[in-house]
Scaffold this active site. Structure first.
Site, PDB file in Angstrom:
ATOM      1  CG  ASN A 125      -1.316  -1.278   1.169  1.00 45.32           C
ATOM      2  OD1 ASN A 125      -2.351  -1.765   0.256  1.00 45.32           O
ATOM      3  ND2 ASN A 125      -2.530  -0.808   1.917  1.00 45.32           N
ATOM      4  CB  ILE A 126       0.059   4.667  -1.646  1.00 47.79           C
ATOM      5  CG1 ILE A 126       0.695   5.369  -1.787  1.00 47.79           C
ATOM      6  CG2 ILE A 126      -1.337   5.280  -0.645  1.00 47.79           C
ATOM      7  CD1 ILE A 126       0.864   6.731  -3.418  1.00 47.79           C
ATOM      8  CE  LYS A 127      -1.794   1.975   5.586  1.00 47.37           C
ATOM      9  NZ  LYS A 127      -2.646   0.791   4.830  1.00 47.37           N
ATOM     10  N   GLY A 128       2.630   2.311   3.031  1.00 52.14           N
ATOM     11  CA  GLY A 128       4.372   2.275   3.454  1.00 52.14           C
ATOM     12  C   GLY A 128       3.993   1.395   5.211  1.00 52.14           C
ATOM     13  CG  PHE A 129       5.996  -1.155   7.942  1.00 50.19           C
ATOM     14  CD1 PHE A 129       5.106  -1.746   9.170  1.00 50.19           C
ATOM     15  CD2 PHE A 129       6.972  -2.161   7.751  1.00 50.19           C
ATOM     16  CE1 PHE A 129       5.515  -1.824  10.340  1.00 50.19           C
ATOM     17  CE2 PHE A 129       7.608  -2.978   8.905  1.00 50.19           C
ATOM     18  CZ  PHE A 129       6.089  -2.768   9.897  1.00 50.19           C
TER      19      PHE A 129
END
Ligand code: B12
Length: 249
Positions: A125-129
């Site tokens: 996902n674009i929001k990442g980690f």
């Protein structure tokens, strides 16, 4: 030669460790004694039950603190080291553009009955980690995230339809070795569905995999706890762009 070491608890090298486990018996003094017996049999001496708590009427959870005599030799430890350079999204995009001249296609899913999507979403996902953007953020990556409980035939069909360069699967549930069985089933299905040397890169991830098991599982790479999107993107770009430049030369 690196020196052998011992665990550290209260003072350097005192050998003190902490162990937690659950026994299938009601919380009681007998249960505490049983926990101590287990710890002693495991080589903790002396051992002390520092925490015991009922887990429903029939189970008890313990934390035991005690000394072990085992020595640790760090020179004998074998790990899978990162053998590819870490790229920024900008560098990854540029490398894909230069060598593929098209977007690199990634298909991801949680397979089998596994519904734990947080891990694969952290990567895709674009929001990442961990402060890094996920693969969807990379302009030169096309990401198809199929979500949870995808069957192996569905995954193979979609990978073929999308002309996937890489297939990323997640397995979090490990009961009865489901993660290993599902991964082997997946890699075998891809070998059957594609001509030799033409299958997509196969990557598996999840918190309880051993990174050294890639060959045994029939995949190209295993990622585990703490994996970040940047590492995964860098791996994909490294493997796919070096393979395509070998083909071109
Ligand atoms: C959230 C959660 C759930 C949520 C999942 C929601 C969702 N949409 O994902 C819900 C409530 C649905 C759930 C259900 C169940 N859960 Co649950 N769940 C958890 C929990 C608390 C956190 C997992 C998580 O999100 N971690 C955070 C992510 C970011 O970490 P990660 O998955 O490890 O991912 C990282 C790496 O491993 C790696 N990675 C992971 N996948 C991939 C894939 C690729 C390609 C790559 C490159 C990297 C990668 O990158 C990520 C970032 O670093 C864990 C316990 C725990 N604290 O871990 C239990 C846990 C996983 N669940 C467990 C169980 C048993 C279940 C149930 C069976 C419970 C039940 N009886 O119904 C069901 C099963 C449902 C199913 N069909 O799968 C057990 C599994 C035990 C085992 N040995 O298998 C755990 C460990 C809890 C426990 N101690 O008992 N669960």
């Amino acid at each position: 030669m690196s020196p052998v070491i011992r665990p550290y608890g209260d003072t350097t090298g005192d050998g003190m460790v902490q162990l937690s486990f659950t026994l299938p018996m009601p919380h009681s003094k007998i249960a505490d004694g049983a926990a101590l017996q287990l710890a002693t049999k495991m080589g903790m001496d002396p051992a002390l039950v520092v925490h015991s708590k009922p887990m429903g009427p029939d189970y008890t959870f313990f934390v035991v603190y005690g000394r072990v005599n085992h020595l640790v030799d760090p020179s004998q430890v074998q790990v899978v080291e990162r053998d590819f350079p870490l790229l920024t999204p900008k560098e990854a995009n540029a490398a894909i553009k230069r060598s593929l001249r098209r977007r690199l296609v990634v298909v991801g899913a949680c397979i089998g009955t596994d519904a734990h999507t947080v891990g694969i979403d952290a990567i895709l996902n674009i929001k990442g980690f961990a402060g890094e953007k996920g693969l969807e953020y990379y302009r030169e990556l096309k990401v198809v995230n199929l979500g949870a409980q995808v069957s192996v035939p569905q995954l193979v069909d979609r990978a073929l339809a999308e002309k996937a360069d890489a297939v990323l699967i997640s397995q979090v549930v490990t009961q009865r070795d489901a993660h290993l069985l599902n991964t082997r089933e997946m890699s075998a299905a891809f070998r059957e569905a594609y001509p030799a040397g033409k299958r997509p890169l196969l990557v598996v991830g999840g918190p309880r995999f051993d990174e050294a098991m890639a060959d045994e599982l029939g995949v190209d790479r295993v990622f585990t706890r703490g994996a970040t999107p940047g590492e995964v993107a860098s791996f994909l770009v490294h493997r796919i762009t070096t393979a395509s430049s070998r083909k071109a030369s």
